[in-house]
Every structure is written in structure tokens, then in C-alpha cells.
Design an enzyme around this catalytic site. Structure first.
Site, PDB file in Angstrom:
ATOM      1  N   CYS A   7       0.869  -1.165   0.000  1.00 46.45           N
ATOM      2  CA  CYS A   7       0.000   0.000   0.000  1.00 46.45           C
ATOM      3  C   CYS A   7       0.917   1.228   0.000  1.00 46.45           C
ATOM      4  O   CYS A   7       2.128   1.089  -0.119  1.00 46.45           O
ATOM      5  CB  CYS A   7      -0.896  -0.030   1.238  1.00 46.45           C
ATOM      6  N   THR A   8       0.328   2.364   0.154  1.00 44.97           N
ATOM      7  CA  THR A   8       1.146   3.573   0.177  1.00 44.97           C
ATOM      8  C   THR A   8       1.790   3.755   1.546  1.00 44.97           C
ATOM      9  O   THR A   8       3.002   3.734   1.677  1.00 44.97           O
ATOM     10  CB  THR A   8       0.307   4.807  -0.213  1.00 44.97           C
ATOM     11  N   GLY A   9       0.971   3.905   2.603  1.00 48.97           N
ATOM     12  CA  GLY A   9       1.497   4.204   3.931  1.00 48.97           C
ATOM     13  C   GLY A   9       1.826   3.009   4.793  1.00 48.97           C
ATOM     14  O   GLY A   9       2.525   3.142   5.787  1.00 48.97           O
ATOM     15  N   ASN A  10       1.326   1.825   4.440  1.00 51.05           N
ATOM     16  CA  ASN A  10       1.527   0.608   5.228  1.00 51.05           C
ATOM     17  C   ASN A  10       1.154   0.824   6.696  1.00 51.05           C
ATOM     18  O   ASN A  10       1.831   0.380   7.602  1.00 51.05           O
ATOM     19  CB  ASN A  10       2.964   0.106   5.100  1.00 51.05           C
ATOM     20  N   SER A  11       0.028   1.504   6.906  1.00 49.60           N
ATOM     21  CA  SER A  11      -0.412   1.744   8.275  1.00 49.60           C
ATOM     22  C   SER A  11      -1.809   1.228   8.553  1.00 49.60           C
ATOM     23  O   SER A  11      -2.192   1.082   9.708  1.00 49.60           O
ATOM     24  CB  SER A  11      -0.387   3.249   8.580  1.00 49.60           C
ATOM     25  N   CYS A  12      -2.578   0.894   7.503  1.00 46.35           N
ATOM     26  CA  CYS A  12      -3.985   0.577   7.717  1.00 46.35           C
ATOM     27  C   CYS A  12      -4.430  -0.637   6.896  1.00 46.35           C
ATOM     28  O   CYS A  12      -4.452  -1.760   7.400  1.00 46.35           O
ATOM     29  CB  CYS A  12      -4.813   1.819   7.379  1.00 46.35           C
ATOM     30  N   ARG A  13      -4.785  -0.435   5.625  1.00 48.09           N
ATOM     31  CA  ARG A  13      -5.348  -1.520   4.807  1.00 48.09           C
ATOM     32  C   ARG A  13      -4.392  -2.687   4.645  1.00 48.09           C
ATOM     33  O   ARG A  13      -4.782  -3.847   4.813  1.00 48.09           O
ATOM     34  CB  ARG A  13      -5.761  -0.992   3.434  1.00 48.09           C
ATOM     35  N   SER A  14      -3.149  -2.421   4.298  1.00 47.87           N
ATOM     36  CA  SER A  14      -2.189  -3.515   4.116  1.00 47.87           C
ATOM     37  C   SER A  14      -1.941  -4.251   5.429  1.00 47.87           C
ATOM     38  O   SER A  14      -1.737  -5.465   5.438  1.00 47.87           O
ATOM     39  CB  SER A  14      -0.877  -2.998   3.522  1.00 47.87           C
ATOM     40  N   SER A  32       4.052  -6.970   4.879  1.00 52.46           N
ATOM     41  CA  SER A  32       3.398  -5.831   4.251  1.00 52.46           C
ATOM     42  C   SER A  32       4.366  -4.660   4.252  1.00 52.46           C
ATOM     43  O   SER A  32       5.249  -4.573   5.101  1.00 52.46           O
ATOM     44  CB  SER A  32       2.090  -5.482   4.965  1.00 52.46           C
ATOM     45  N   THR A  60       5.039  -3.848  12.011  1.00 55.21           N
ATOM     46  CA  THR A  60       5.806  -2.634  11.745  1.00 55.21           C
ATOM     47  C   THR A  60       5.427  -2.082  10.378  1.00 55.21           C
ATOM     48  O   THR A  60       5.033  -2.830   9.486  1.00 55.21           O
ATOM     49  CB  THR A  60       7.323  -2.912  11.790  1.00 55.21           C
ATOM     50  N   ASP A  62       6.766  -0.821   7.210  1.00 54.03           N
ATOM     51  CA  ASP A  62       8.062  -0.942   6.552  1.00 54.03           C
ATOM     52  C   ASP A  62       8.047  -0.379   5.135  1.00 54.03           C
ATOM     53  O   ASP A  62       7.058  -0.504   4.420  1.00 54.03           O
ATOM     54  CB  ASP A  62       8.465  -2.419   6.465  1.00 54.03           C
ATOM     55  N   CYS A  79      -4.289  -0.533  -2.328  1.00 51.18           N
ATOM     56  CA  CYS A  79      -4.816   0.833  -2.352  1.00 51.18           C
ATOM     57  C   CYS A  79      -5.859   0.938  -3.447  1.00 51.18           C
ATOM     58  O   CYS A  79      -5.687   0.432  -4.547  1.00 51.18           O
ATOM     59  CB  CYS A  79      -3.725   1.870  -2.481  1.00 51.18           C
ATOM     60  N   CYS A  86      -1.003   3.474  -6.557  1.00 51.89           N
ATOM     61  CA  CYS A  86      -0.598   2.194  -6.001  1.00 51.89           C
ATOM     62  C   CYS A  86       0.854   1.934  -6.352  1.00 51.89           C
ATOM     63  O   CYS A  86       1.311   2.295  -7.428  1.00 51.89           O
ATOM     64  CB  CYS A  86      -1.469   1.070  -6.563  1.00 51.89           C
ATOM     65  N   ASP A 103      -9.680   3.876   1.523  1.00 47.84           N
ATOM     66  CA  ASP A 103      -8.819   4.139   2.670  1.00 47.84           C
ATOM     67  C   ASP A 103      -9.659   4.739   3.790  1.00 47.84           C
ATOM     68  O   ASP A 103     -10.062   5.900   3.710  1.00 47.84           O
ATOM     69  CB  ASP A 103      -7.695   5.091   2.289  1.00 47.84           C
TER      70      ASP A 103
END
Length: 138
Positions: A7-14, A32, A60, A62, A79, A86, A103
Site C-alpha cells: 500500500c502507500t502508507g503501510n499503516s492501515c489496509r495492508s 506488508s 511494523t 516498513d 490501495c 498504487c 482508505d
């Protein structure tokens, strides 16, 4: 079996997809990453996953570069918005897939509405990744 979820931010969906896929089959190696990794997890994503018994709090956030030299059976981008780019993955991959989601961290409105978006997207991720698991891995 090795799966990388991007994903873009690797903080939520992924992170949610990572948690679900790992919960379906602990023998799968799941990682992820993000093209612009935020370095932290979205607290609401951690909360909605915890509410259904999946703890992603120790994951984490990453950068994708960490995984470019590894070989992957699947690389899946998650994304979904047309306004969001993406990531492209140039590493060693057998199959690339895109399974897009809205998102929820971009939701605007009351706290109740924002949480409803996290629940909706969480449940969509669970359904789509379970389908992916049954069709491609199990």
C-alpha cells in the site's frame, strides 16, 4: 508460500490484510510494506482488528525497499482510490494482483461515521482476502 501486501502508507489496509491472511494460515509467510511507509500503525486499524481477535499491534510499517531482494509467490496491492497511486513492485514475483479498498483513514465526519468506515473496510478486506486464500493458496 510467501505473500507481500503493498500500500502507500503501510499503516492501515495492508496491515489489516496482513493480519487476516496470517490468521487464515499461520504457515504462510506474510509481510506488508508501503511506498511511503508512515513508520507507524493506524490506531483505529489496530482497534478494529483487535475487536475480532486479531492482534496487529506488533506489526511494523516498513518501506517496500526492505523486500525488493526477496522472492515472492504473490505481491498484492490494496490501495483502491483513483486519486491514490498504487505502488509498483520491481522485485522477484511469481504473481501480481490488485485487490483495492477505500482508505478509511481518509474518512471525514463524526467519530461514529469514521469508525463505521474502518469496520466496513475491515470486513471487506476479510471477505476478499479469504476468497483469495481459498482460490489461490489453500
Amino acid at each position: 508460500m510467501k505473500v507481500l501486501i503493498l500500500c502507500t502508507g503501510n499503516s492501515c489496509r495492508s496491515q489489516m490484510a496482513h493480519g487476516f491472511l496470517q490468521s487464515f494460515d499461520p504457515s504462510i509467510t506474510v509481510c506488508s510494506a508501503g511506498t511511503e511507509a508512515s513508520g507507524k500503525l493506524n490506531k483505529k486499524a489496530v482497534q478494529v482488528m483487535s475487536e475480532i481477535g486479531i492482534d496487529i499491534s506488533q506489526h511494523t510499517s516498513d518501506p517496500v525497499g526492505k523486500y525488493l531482494n526477496d522472492e515472492w509467490d504473490y505481491v498484492i496491492t490494496v490501495c483502491g482510490g483513483a486519486n491514490e497511486s498504487c505502488p509498483a513492485f520491481i522485485g522477484k514475483v511469481k504473481k501480481r494482483l490488485h485487490i483495492g479498498f477505500d482508505d478509511p483513514s481518509h474518512a471525514v465526519g463524526t467519530d461514529e461515521f469514521i469508525m463505521s468506515e474502518f469496520y466496513r473496510v475491515r470486513d471487506e478486506i476479510k471477505a476478499r482476502f479469504h476468497e483469495f486464500y481459498l482460490q489461490n493458496i489453500k
